[in-house]
Design a protein around this motif. Structure first.
Motif, PDB file in Angstrom:
ATOM      1  N   GLY A 185      42.697 -33.408   2.314  1.00 47.33           N
ATOM      2  CA  GLY A 185      43.490 -32.513   2.576  1.00 47.33           C
ATOM      3  C   GLY A 185      44.142 -31.971   1.378  1.00 47.33           C
ATOM      4  O   GLY A 185      44.721 -30.627   1.461  1.00 47.33           O
ATOM      5  N   THR A 188      41.855 -28.746   0.403  1.00 45.93           N
ATOM      6  CA  THR A 188      41.658 -27.699   1.581  1.00 45.93           C
ATOM      7  C   THR A 188      42.763 -26.599   1.243  1.00 45.93           C
ATOM      8  O   THR A 188      44.071 -26.909   1.105  1.00 45.93           O
ATOM      9  N   GLU A 191      46.701 -23.051   6.051  1.00 47.74           N
ATOM     10  CA  GLU A 191      47.810 -23.411   6.784  1.00 47.74           C
ATOM     11  C   GLU A 191      48.012 -24.803   7.004  1.00 47.74           C
ATOM     12  O   GLU A 191      46.936 -25.641   6.646  1.00 47.74           O
ATOM     13  N   ARG A 192      49.243 -25.311   7.298  1.00 41.65           N
ATOM     14  CA  ARG A 192      49.259 -26.818   7.443  1.00 41.65           C
ATOM     15  C   ARG A 192      48.288 -27.497   8.633  1.00 41.65           C
ATOM     16  O   ARG A 192      47.873 -28.412   8.221  1.00 41.65           O
ATOM     17  N   LYS A 193      47.855 -27.015   9.484  1.00 45.13           N
ATOM     18  CA  LYS A 193      47.081 -27.049  10.810  1.00 45.13           C
ATOM     19  C   LYS A 193      45.629 -27.550  10.017  1.00 45.13           C
ATOM     20  O   LYS A 193      44.968 -28.471  10.193  1.00 45.13           O
ATOM     21  N   ARG A 194      45.193 -26.750   9.011  1.00 44.82           N
ATOM     22  CA  ARG A 194      43.917 -26.741   8.604  1.00 44.82           C
ATOM     23  C   ARG A 194      43.950 -27.848   7.710  1.00 44.82           C
ATOM     24  O   ARG A 194      42.955 -28.726   7.618  1.00 44.82           O
ATOM     25  N   ARG A 195      45.083 -28.245   6.787  1.00 41.85           N
ATOM     26  CA  ARG A 195      44.936 -29.152   6.077  1.00 41.85           C
ATOM     27  C   ARG A 195      45.053 -30.776   6.868  1.00 41.85           C
ATOM     28  O   ARG A 195      44.442 -31.594   6.366  1.00 41.85           O
ATOM     29  N   LEU A 196      45.796 -30.651   7.920  1.00 39.82           N
ATOM     30  CA  LEU A 196      45.760 -31.837   8.828  1.00 39.82           C
ATOM     31  C   LEU A 196      44.312 -32.301   9.439  1.00 39.82           C
ATOM     32  O   LEU A 196      44.173 -33.284   9.320  1.00 39.82           O
ATOM     33  N   VAL A 197      43.642 -31.357   9.702  1.00 43.47           N
ATOM     34  CA  VAL A 197      42.355 -31.363  10.100  1.00 43.47           C
ATOM     35  C   VAL A 197      41.595 -31.967   9.033  1.00 43.47           C
ATOM     36  O   VAL A 197      40.711 -33.021   9.413  1.00 43.47           O
TER      37      VAL A 197
END
Length: 502
Positions: A185, A188, A191-197
Protein backbone atom coordinates in the motif's frame (compact mmCIF):
# COMPACT_ATOMS: atom_id res chain seq x y z
CA UNK A 1 42.83 17.60 -15.13
CA UNK A 2 46.43 16.35 -15.06
CA UNK A 3 47.60 19.58 -13.41
CA UNK A 4 44.84 19.28 -10.83
CA UNK A 5 45.76 15.68 -9.99
CA UNK A 6 49.46 16.51 -9.76
CA UNK A 7 48.74 19.48 -7.46
CA UNK A 8 46.53 17.36 -5.21
CA UNK A 9 49.14 14.59 -5.03
CA UNK A 10 51.88 17.01 -3.95
CA UNK A 11 49.68 18.64 -1.31
CA UNK A 12 48.43 15.26 -0.07
CA UNK A 13 52.00 13.96 0.26
CA UNK A 14 53.02 16.73 2.63
CA UNK A 15 49.76 16.44 4.59
CA UNK A 16 50.35 12.71 5.07
CA UNK A 17 53.97 13.35 6.02
CA UNK A 18 52.99 15.80 8.76
CA UNK A 19 50.19 13.53 9.96
CA UNK A 20 52.44 10.47 10.23
CA UNK A 21 54.92 12.44 12.37
CA UNK A 22 52.18 13.58 14.75
CA UNK A 23 50.66 10.10 15.04
CA UNK A 24 54.07 8.48 15.59
CA UNK A 25 54.98 10.90 18.37
CA UNK A 26 51.60 10.61 20.08
CA UNK A 27 51.73 6.81 19.98
CA UNK A 28 55.28 6.69 21.33
CA UNK A 29 54.33 9.03 24.20
CA UNK A 30 51.07 7.25 25.06
CA UNK A 31 52.58 4.81 27.56
CA UNK A 32 55.43 2.50 28.51
CA UNK A 33 56.06 -0.32 25.99
CA UNK A 34 58.07 -2.20 28.66
CA UNK A 35 55.33 -2.19 31.30
CA UNK A 36 54.42 -5.87 30.88
CA UNK A 37 58.06 -6.95 31.07
CA UNK A 38 58.73 -4.90 34.19
CA UNK A 39 56.12 -7.04 35.97
CA UNK A 40 57.70 -10.28 34.70
CA UNK A 41 59.34 -12.39 37.43
CA UNK A 42 61.10 -14.87 35.15
CA UNK A 43 64.92 -15.20 35.18
CA UNK A 44 65.09 -13.91 31.59
CA UNK A 45 63.45 -10.58 32.51
CA UNK A 46 66.49 -8.40 31.81
CA UNK A 47 67.25 -10.21 28.58
CA UNK A 48 63.68 -9.71 27.35
CA UNK A 49 63.78 -6.01 28.22
CA UNK A 50 67.10 -5.57 26.42
CA UNK A 51 65.77 -7.36 23.32
CA UNK A 52 62.65 -5.19 23.17
CA UNK A 53 64.64 -1.98 23.76
CA UNK A 54 66.92 -2.90 20.87
CA UNK A 55 64.04 -4.03 18.61
CA UNK A 56 61.97 -0.89 19.20
CA UNK A 57 65.02 1.41 19.45
CA UNK A 58 63.77 2.81 22.76
CA UNK A 59 67.24 4.17 23.53
CA UNK A 60 66.92 6.54 20.55
CA UNK A 61 65.08 9.87 20.59
CA UNK A 62 61.53 9.74 19.20
CA UNK A 63 62.19 12.07 16.22
CA UNK A 64 65.16 9.92 15.19
CA UNK A 65 63.03 6.79 15.54
CA UNK A 66 60.45 8.40 13.27
CA UNK A 67 63.11 9.17 10.66
CA UNK A 68 64.27 5.56 10.84
CA UNK A 69 60.70 4.35 10.32
CA UNK A 70 60.27 6.76 7.41
CA UNK A 71 63.42 5.44 5.77
CA UNK A 72 62.19 1.84 6.13
CA UNK A 73 58.82 2.77 4.58
CA UNK A 74 60.62 4.41 1.66
CA UNK A 75 62.31 1.03 1.03
CA UNK A 76 58.97 -0.79 1.28
CA UNK A 77 59.72 -2.31 4.70
CA UNK A 78 57.07 -2.00 7.44
CA UNK A 79 59.44 -3.52 9.99
CA UNK A 80 58.47 -5.73 12.93
CA UNK A 81 56.27 -5.19 15.96
CA UNK A 82 57.50 -5.27 19.54
CA UNK A 83 57.38 -9.09 19.58
CA UNK A 84 59.44 -9.42 16.39
CA UNK A 85 56.54 -10.35 14.07
CA UNK A 86 56.52 -9.04 10.51
CA UNK A 87 54.10 -6.09 10.32
CA UNK A 88 53.61 -6.45 6.55
CA UNK A 89 52.18 -9.96 7.03
CA UNK A 90 49.94 -8.72 9.86
CA UNK A 91 48.78 -5.82 7.71
CA UNK A 92 47.92 -8.09 4.79
CA UNK A 93 45.87 -10.44 6.98
CA UNK A 94 44.11 -7.56 8.76
CA UNK A 95 43.30 -5.72 5.53
CA UNK A 96 41.93 -8.89 3.95
CA UNK A 97 39.69 -9.56 6.95
CA UNK A 98 38.46 -5.97 7.06
CA UNK A 99 37.66 -5.85 3.34
CA UNK A 100 35.81 -9.14 3.62
CA UNK A 101 33.81 -7.75 6.54
CA UNK A 102 32.94 -4.20 5.50
CA UNK A 103 33.14 -4.08 1.70
CA UNK A 104 29.94 -6.02 1.04
CA UNK A 105 28.12 -4.15 3.83
CA UNK A 106 29.18 -0.76 2.49
CA UNK A 107 28.30 -1.52 -1.13
CA UNK A 108 24.89 -2.90 -0.12
CA UNK A 109 24.22 0.07 2.16
CA UNK A 110 25.10 2.52 -0.62
CA UNK A 111 23.05 0.74 -3.29
CA UNK A 112 19.96 0.03 -1.21
CA UNK A 113 20.12 3.37 0.62
CA UNK A 114 20.27 5.40 -2.61
CA UNK A 115 17.40 3.42 -4.17
CA UNK A 116 15.19 3.78 -1.08
CA UNK A 117 16.07 7.46 -0.75
CA UNK A 118 15.15 8.19 -4.37
CA UNK A 119 11.83 6.32 -4.11
CA UNK A 120 11.11 8.14 -0.85
CA UNK A 121 11.77 11.50 -2.53
CA UNK A 122 9.54 10.63 -5.48
CA UNK A 123 6.81 9.53 -3.03
CA UNK A 124 7.20 12.56 -0.75
CA UNK A 125 4.75 12.72 2.17
CA UNK A 126 3.34 9.30 1.29
CA UNK A 127 3.01 6.41 3.72
CA UNK A 128 6.20 4.93 2.32
CA UNK A 129 8.06 8.21 2.85
CA UNK A 130 6.92 8.50 6.47
CA UNK A 131 7.80 4.86 7.14
CA UNK A 132 11.27 5.20 5.64
CA UNK A 133 11.89 8.42 7.55
CA UNK A 134 10.85 6.84 10.85
CA UNK A 135 12.93 3.69 10.23
CA UNK A 136 15.96 5.74 9.18
CA UNK A 137 15.92 7.84 12.35
CA UNK A 138 15.46 4.73 14.51
CA UNK A 139 18.37 2.88 12.85
CA UNK A 140 20.56 5.97 12.94
CA UNK A 141 20.05 6.35 16.70
CA UNK A 142 20.75 2.72 17.61
CA UNK A 143 24.16 2.04 19.24
CA UNK A 144 26.16 -0.31 17.05
CA UNK A 145 27.29 -2.53 19.92
CA UNK A 146 23.66 -3.00 21.05
CA UNK A 147 22.55 -3.86 17.51
CA UNK A 148 25.38 -6.40 17.24
CA UNK A 149 24.46 -8.08 20.53
CA UNK A 150 20.75 -8.25 19.59
CA UNK A 151 21.64 -9.78 16.22
CA UNK A 152 23.77 -12.42 17.92
CA UNK A 153 20.94 -13.34 20.24
CA UNK A 154 17.95 -13.36 17.89
CA UNK A 155 19.33 -13.78 14.35
CA UNK A 156 21.94 -16.37 15.32
CA UNK A 157 21.17 -18.22 18.56
CA UNK A 158 17.36 -18.13 18.43
CA UNK A 159 17.24 -18.62 14.66
CA UNK A 160 19.57 -21.63 14.82
CA UNK A 161 17.32 -23.14 17.48
CA UNK A 162 14.24 -22.44 15.36
CA UNK A 163 15.77 -24.22 12.34
CA UNK A 164 15.38 -27.52 14.19
CA UNK A 165 11.61 -27.15 13.61
CA UNK A 166 11.17 -24.31 11.10
CA UNK A 167 7.42 -23.80 11.30
CA UNK A 168 6.15 -20.21 11.47
CA UNK A 169 3.57 -19.59 14.24
CA UNK A 170 0.19 -18.26 13.07
CA UNK A 171 0.67 -15.02 15.01
CA UNK A 172 3.95 -14.34 13.19
CA UNK A 173 2.33 -15.17 9.84
CA UNK A 174 -0.43 -12.66 10.66
CA UNK A 175 2.14 -10.00 11.53
CA UNK A 176 4.12 -10.66 8.32
CA UNK A 177 0.87 -10.52 6.34
CA UNK A 178 0.11 -7.09 7.79
CA UNK A 179 3.63 -5.85 7.04
CA UNK A 180 3.39 -7.12 3.45
CA UNK A 181 0.06 -5.37 2.93
CA UNK A 182 1.31 -2.11 4.39
CA UNK A 183 4.42 -2.27 2.18
CA UNK A 184 2.37 -2.80 -0.99
CA UNK A 185 0.00 0.00 0.00
CA UNK A 186 2.82 2.43 0.80
CA UNK A 187 4.54 1.81 -2.54
CA UNK A 188 1.33 2.41 -4.49
CA UNK A 189 0.60 5.91 -5.81
CA UNK A 190 -2.94 7.11 -6.36
CA UNK A 191 -6.24 7.55 -4.62
CA UNK A 192 -7.25 5.77 -1.41
CA UNK A 193 -9.21 3.02 -3.19
CA UNK A 194 -6.18 2.05 -5.25
CA UNK A 195 -3.98 1.90 -2.16
CA UNK A 196 -6.55 -0.23 -0.33
CA UNK A 197 -6.61 -2.68 -3.24
CA UNK A 198 -2.78 -2.82 -3.14
CA UNK A 199 -2.93 -3.43 0.62
CA UNK A 200 -5.35 -6.33 0.12
CA UNK A 201 -3.26 -7.87 -2.67
CA UNK A 202 -0.06 -7.50 -0.64
CA UNK A 203 -1.66 -9.07 2.40
CA UNK A 204 -2.96 -12.06 0.46
CA UNK A 205 0.35 -12.62 -1.33
CA UNK A 206 2.37 -12.33 1.90
CA UNK A 207 0.01 -14.59 3.87
CA UNK A 208 -0.02 -17.31 1.23
CA UNK A 209 3.75 -17.11 0.74
CA UNK A 210 4.69 -17.50 4.41
CA UNK A 211 2.05 -20.17 4.98
CA UNK A 212 3.49 -22.24 2.14
CA UNK A 213 7.04 -21.71 3.41
CA UNK A 214 5.99 -22.88 6.86
CA UNK A 215 4.07 -25.93 5.68
CA UNK A 216 6.85 -27.10 3.33
CA UNK A 217 9.61 -26.49 5.94
CA UNK A 218 11.42 -24.48 3.29
CA UNK A 219 13.91 -22.93 5.72
CA UNK A 220 15.31 -26.37 6.63
CA UNK A 221 16.07 -27.23 2.99
CA UNK A 222 15.81 -24.01 0.96
CA UNK A 223 16.04 -23.46 -2.78
CA UNK A 224 14.52 -21.37 -5.55
CA UNK A 225 13.90 -23.79 -8.39
CA UNK A 226 13.45 -23.03 -12.08
CA UNK A 227 9.95 -21.44 -11.82
CA UNK A 228 11.04 -18.87 -9.23
CA UNK A 229 14.29 -18.11 -11.06
CA UNK A 230 12.30 -17.51 -14.25
CA UNK A 231 9.78 -15.31 -12.42
CA UNK A 232 12.53 -13.20 -10.85
CA UNK A 233 14.35 -13.00 -14.17
CA UNK A 234 11.26 -11.82 -16.06
CA UNK A 235 10.53 -9.24 -13.35
CA UNK A 236 14.12 -8.00 -13.61
CA UNK A 237 13.76 -7.83 -17.40
CA UNK A 238 10.71 -5.58 -17.19
CA UNK A 239 12.22 -3.48 -14.41
CA UNK A 240 15.56 -2.92 -16.15
CA UNK A 241 13.79 -2.07 -19.40
CA UNK A 242 11.60 0.53 -17.70
CA UNK A 243 14.61 1.99 -15.90
CA UNK A 244 17.02 2.16 -18.84
CA UNK A 245 14.97 2.38 -22.05
CA UNK A 246 11.28 2.64 -21.24
CA UNK A 247 8.48 0.47 -22.64
CA UNK A 248 7.62 2.59 -25.68
CA UNK A 249 10.10 0.56 -27.78
CA UNK A 250 9.69 -3.24 -27.90
CA UNK A 251 13.24 -4.13 -28.97
CA UNK A 252 14.89 -3.64 -25.55
CA UNK A 253 12.03 -5.48 -23.83
CA UNK A 254 12.34 -8.50 -26.13
CA UNK A 255 16.11 -8.57 -25.56
CA UNK A 256 15.82 -8.49 -21.77
CA UNK A 257 13.07 -11.12 -21.73
CA UNK A 258 15.23 -13.34 -23.94
CA UNK A 259 18.16 -12.88 -21.56
CA UNK A 260 15.99 -13.92 -18.59
CA UNK A 261 14.75 -17.06 -20.38
CA UNK A 262 18.21 -18.06 -21.62
CA UNK A 263 19.75 -17.47 -18.19
CA UNK A 264 17.10 -19.60 -16.48
CA UNK A 265 17.41 -22.48 -18.96
CA UNK A 266 21.21 -22.44 -18.67
CA UNK A 267 21.09 -23.70 -15.07
CA UNK A 268 20.38 -27.38 -15.93
CA UNK A 269 22.82 -27.24 -18.85
CA UNK A 270 25.65 -26.03 -16.61
CA UNK A 271 24.95 -28.67 -13.96
CA UNK A 272 28.35 -30.36 -14.23
CA UNK A 273 30.23 -27.06 -14.26
CA UNK A 274 28.36 -25.74 -11.21
CA UNK A 275 28.72 -28.98 -9.23
CA UNK A 276 31.98 -27.82 -7.61
CA UNK A 277 33.31 -24.78 -9.51
CA UNK A 278 36.09 -22.34 -8.70
CA UNK A 279 35.84 -18.57 -8.56
CA UNK A 280 37.81 -18.44 -11.81
CA UNK A 281 35.13 -20.51 -13.52
CA UNK A 282 32.38 -18.34 -11.99
CA UNK A 283 34.17 -15.27 -13.34
CA UNK A 284 34.40 -16.89 -16.77
CA UNK A 285 30.66 -17.60 -16.74
CA UNK A 286 30.02 -13.98 -15.78
CA UNK A 287 32.05 -12.71 -18.74
CA UNK A 288 30.26 -15.16 -21.03
CA UNK A 289 26.91 -13.92 -19.73
CA UNK A 290 27.86 -10.31 -20.42
CA UNK A 291 29.03 -11.17 -23.95
CA UNK A 292 25.85 -13.09 -24.81
CA UNK A 293 23.60 -10.37 -23.37
CA UNK A 294 25.48 -7.65 -25.23
CA UNK A 295 25.02 -9.57 -28.49
CA UNK A 296 21.34 -10.12 -27.73
CA UNK A 297 20.78 -6.45 -26.97
CA UNK A 298 22.64 -5.42 -30.13
CA UNK A 299 20.61 -7.80 -32.30
CA UNK A 300 17.17 -6.98 -30.91
CA UNK A 301 17.62 -3.42 -29.67
CA UNK A 302 16.75 -1.64 -32.87
CA UNK A 303 16.86 2.14 -32.55
CA UNK A 304 17.42 1.82 -28.79
CA UNK A 305 20.41 -0.47 -29.24
CA UNK A 306 22.69 1.11 -26.63
CA UNK A 307 19.98 1.15 -23.97
CA UNK A 308 18.99 -2.41 -24.90
CA UNK A 309 22.55 -3.65 -24.38
CA UNK A 310 22.71 -2.06 -20.92
CA UNK A 311 19.30 -3.38 -19.85
CA UNK A 312 20.00 -6.85 -21.22
CA UNK A 313 23.34 -7.11 -19.40
CA UNK A 314 21.66 -6.05 -16.14
CA UNK A 315 18.97 -8.69 -16.63
CA UNK A 316 21.43 -11.42 -17.54
CA UNK A 317 23.71 -10.72 -14.58
CA UNK A 318 20.71 -10.62 -12.21
CA UNK A 319 19.35 -13.92 -13.55
CA UNK A 320 22.80 -15.47 -13.26
CA UNK A 321 22.91 -14.25 -9.67
CA UNK A 322 19.61 -16.03 -9.01
CA UNK A 323 21.05 -19.26 -10.44
CA UNK A 324 24.12 -18.86 -8.21
CA UNK A 325 21.91 -18.20 -5.17
CA UNK A 326 19.79 -21.27 -5.95
CA UNK A 327 22.86 -23.51 -6.02
CA UNK A 328 24.06 -21.98 -2.78
CA UNK A 329 20.72 -22.58 -1.05
CA UNK A 330 20.60 -26.18 -2.25
CA UNK A 331 23.79 -26.89 -0.30
CA UNK A 332 22.44 -25.32 2.90
CA UNK A 333 20.83 -28.46 4.35
CA UNK A 334 23.97 -30.61 4.11
CA UNK A 335 26.14 -27.76 5.41
CA UNK A 336 23.82 -27.30 8.40
CA UNK A 337 24.27 -30.97 9.32
CA UNK A 338 28.09 -30.69 9.18
CA UNK A 339 28.08 -27.74 11.62
CA UNK A 340 25.62 -29.46 14.01
CA UNK A 341 22.66 -27.29 13.11
CA UNK A 342 24.35 -23.93 13.82
CA UNK A 343 24.70 -22.39 10.32
CA UNK A 344 24.59 -18.76 11.54
CA UNK A 345 27.82 -18.09 13.40
CA UNK A 346 28.35 -15.47 16.10
CA UNK A 347 32.14 -15.14 16.10
CA UNK A 348 35.12 -15.36 13.78
CA UNK A 349 35.54 -15.27 10.03
CA UNK A 350 35.22 -19.01 9.36
CA UNK A 351 34.65 -22.34 11.08
CA UNK A 352 38.02 -23.67 12.32
CA UNK A 353 39.37 -26.64 10.32
CA UNK A 354 36.24 -26.81 8.16
CA UNK A 355 36.63 -28.48 4.76
CA UNK A 356 34.02 -28.78 2.03
CA UNK A 357 33.28 -28.09 -1.60
CA UNK A 358 32.89 -24.66 -3.18
CA UNK A 359 29.29 -24.20 -2.08
CA UNK A 360 29.80 -25.37 1.50
CA UNK A 361 32.84 -23.13 1.99
CA UNK A 362 30.95 -20.12 0.66
CA UNK A 363 27.93 -20.83 2.86
CA UNK A 364 30.33 -21.03 5.80
CA UNK A 365 31.78 -17.62 4.91
CA UNK A 366 28.30 -16.18 4.39
CA UNK A 367 27.13 -17.52 7.76
CA UNK A 368 30.01 -15.78 9.50
CA UNK A 369 29.54 -12.57 7.50
CA UNK A 370 25.77 -12.29 7.95
CA UNK A 371 25.58 -10.75 11.42
CA UNK A 372 28.39 -8.15 11.18
CA UNK A 373 27.19 -7.19 7.69
CA UNK A 374 23.64 -6.65 8.96
CA UNK A 375 24.91 -4.59 11.88
CA UNK A 376 26.91 -2.30 9.62
CA UNK A 377 24.12 -2.03 7.02
CA UNK A 378 21.46 -1.01 9.54
CA UNK A 379 23.54 1.95 10.69
CA UNK A 380 24.91 3.05 7.28
CA UNK A 381 21.63 2.52 5.42
CA UNK A 382 19.90 5.29 7.39
CA UNK A 383 22.58 7.82 6.44
CA UNK A 384 22.48 7.09 2.71
CA UNK A 385 18.67 7.03 2.69
CA UNK A 386 18.37 10.48 4.26
CA UNK A 387 21.12 12.05 2.13
CA UNK A 388 19.68 10.58 -1.07
CA UNK A 389 16.17 11.76 -0.25
CA UNK A 390 17.28 15.30 0.60
CA UNK A 391 19.50 15.55 -2.48
CA UNK A 392 16.79 14.32 -4.85
CA UNK A 393 14.17 16.64 -3.36
CA UNK A 394 16.49 19.59 -3.90
CA UNK A 395 17.29 18.63 -7.47
CA UNK A 396 13.68 17.87 -8.41
CA UNK A 397 12.76 21.50 -7.66
CA UNK A 398 15.42 22.95 -9.96
CA UNK A 399 14.51 24.94 -13.08
CA UNK A 400 16.12 22.50 -15.52
CA UNK A 401 13.97 19.65 -14.17
CA UNK A 402 10.81 21.70 -14.66
CA UNK A 403 12.02 22.60 -18.14
CA UNK A 404 12.57 18.94 -18.99
CA UNK A 405 9.03 18.14 -17.91
CA UNK A 406 7.67 21.12 -19.84
CA UNK A 407 9.36 19.78 -22.99
CA UNK A 408 7.24 16.65 -22.64
CA UNK A 409 10.00 14.24 -21.68
CA UNK A 410 8.87 11.01 -19.97
CA UNK A 411 9.10 11.01 -16.18
CA UNK A 412 11.63 8.17 -16.34
CA UNK A 413 13.94 10.31 -18.49
CA UNK A 414 13.50 13.32 -16.22
CA UNK A 415 14.34 11.34 -13.08
CA UNK A 416 17.10 9.05 -14.39
CA UNK A 417 18.94 11.27 -16.88
CA UNK A 418 18.43 14.73 -15.41
CA UNK A 419 17.68 14.62 -11.68
CA UNK A 420 19.47 11.45 -10.54
CA UNK A 421 22.83 12.32 -12.05
CA UNK A 422 23.09 15.72 -10.35
CA UNK A 423 21.52 14.35 -7.19
CA UNK A 424 24.49 12.00 -6.84
CA UNK A 425 27.00 14.83 -6.30
CA UNK A 426 26.50 15.19 -2.50
CA UNK A 427 26.30 11.39 -2.20
CA UNK A 428 29.66 11.08 -3.99
CA UNK A 429 31.35 13.04 -1.19
CA UNK A 430 29.74 10.84 1.43
CA UNK A 431 30.70 7.66 -0.43
CA UNK A 432 34.32 8.80 -0.75
CA UNK A 433 34.66 9.31 3.00
CA UNK A 434 32.72 6.16 3.83
CA UNK A 435 34.57 3.84 1.47
CA UNK A 436 37.90 5.23 2.63
CA UNK A 437 36.90 5.07 6.27
CA UNK A 438 35.84 1.42 6.21
CA UNK A 439 39.36 0.43 5.20
CA UNK A 440 40.30 1.45 8.73
CA UNK A 441 38.06 -1.28 10.03
CA UNK A 442 34.88 -1.38 12.06
CA UNK A 443 36.42 -1.37 15.53
CA UNK A 444 33.24 -2.04 17.51
CA UNK A 445 31.93 -4.66 15.09
CA UNK A 446 35.27 -6.45 14.94
CA UNK A 447 35.43 -6.65 18.73
CA UNK A 448 31.86 -7.92 19.14
CA UNK A 449 32.15 -10.57 16.41
CA UNK A 450 35.78 -11.56 16.99
CA UNK A 451 37.24 -10.36 13.66
CA UNK A 452 40.98 -9.67 13.55
CA UNK A 453 40.92 -6.83 11.05
CA UNK A 454 42.42 -3.36 10.75
CA UNK A 455 40.51 -2.07 13.76
CA UNK A 456 41.81 -4.90 15.95
CA UNK A 457 45.35 -4.25 14.72
CA UNK A 458 45.06 -0.54 15.50
CA UNK A 459 43.64 -1.01 19.01
CA UNK A 460 46.21 -3.67 19.88
CA UNK A 461 49.05 -1.42 18.72
CA UNK A 462 47.79 1.42 20.90
CA UNK A 463 47.37 -0.82 23.94
CA UNK A 464 50.90 -2.17 23.55
CA UNK A 465 52.38 1.31 22.82
CA UNK A 466 53.80 -0.12 19.59
CA UNK A 467 54.11 2.55 16.87
CA UNK A 468 54.85 0.02 14.08
CA UNK A 469 51.35 -1.51 13.66
CA UNK A 470 49.68 1.84 14.38
CA UNK A 471 51.69 3.58 11.66
CA UNK A 472 51.02 0.76 9.17
CA UNK A 473 47.31 1.16 9.88
CA UNK A 474 47.47 4.94 9.53
CA UNK A 475 49.52 4.82 6.35
CA UNK A 476 47.01 2.56 4.60
CA UNK A 477 43.91 4.42 5.80
CA UNK A 478 45.38 7.89 5.23
CA UNK A 479 46.49 7.07 1.70
CA UNK A 480 43.10 5.54 0.96
CA UNK A 481 41.27 8.65 2.16
CA UNK A 482 43.43 10.88 -0.04
CA UNK A 483 42.91 8.68 -3.09
CA UNK A 484 39.15 8.35 -2.66
CA UNK A 485 38.68 12.07 -2.14
CA UNK A 486 40.60 12.72 -5.34
CA UNK A 487 38.39 10.22 -7.15
CA UNK A 488 35.34 12.05 -5.78
CA UNK A 489 36.63 15.38 -7.12
CA UNK A 490 37.14 13.84 -10.55
CA UNK A 491 33.65 12.30 -10.49
CA UNK A 492 32.14 15.74 -9.83
CA UNK A 493 33.20 16.86 -13.30
CA UNK A 494 31.70 13.73 -14.85
CA UNK A 495 28.39 14.05 -13.00
CA UNK A 496 28.01 17.80 -13.55
CA UNK A 497 29.62 19.32 -16.69
CA UNK A 498 29.32 22.77 -15.09
CA UNK A 499 32.11 21.86 -12.70
CA UNK A 500 35.56 22.60 -14.05
CA UNK A 501 38.56 21.37 -12.09
CA UNK A 502 41.03 23.57 -13.94
Amino acid sequence: MIVFIARRLVISFFVLLAATFIIYVLTALSGDPLEDLRQDNSPQKETKIADRVERMQLNVAIPLRYLGWLGSIARGDFGVNRDGQNIAIQLGDALSATLQLVLAATVLAITVGIVIGIISALRQYSGFDYTVTFAAFVCFSLPLFWVAVMLKQYVAIEFNNWLADPSIPPVVIGLLTLIGGLTFGALTVGERKRRLVAFAVGSVVSGVLFTVLSMTRWFADPGLGTPLILAFGLAAAVGSTILVAGLQYRGPLYATLGAAVIGTLSSPVLGSVLADPTWLEIGGLLLLTIAICAGLGYALGGLQRNQAITATILTGVFTGGMVFLDRLLQAFATYSVTVRGRPISTIGARTPNYNGDFWHLNIDSAGHLLLPTLALILVSLATYTRYSRASMLEVMNQDYVRTARAKGLPERTVVVKHAFRNGLIPITTLMAFDLAGVIGGAVVTENVFGWRGMGFMFIKGLQEVDPGPVMAFFLVTGTTIVVFNMIADILYAYLDPRIRLS
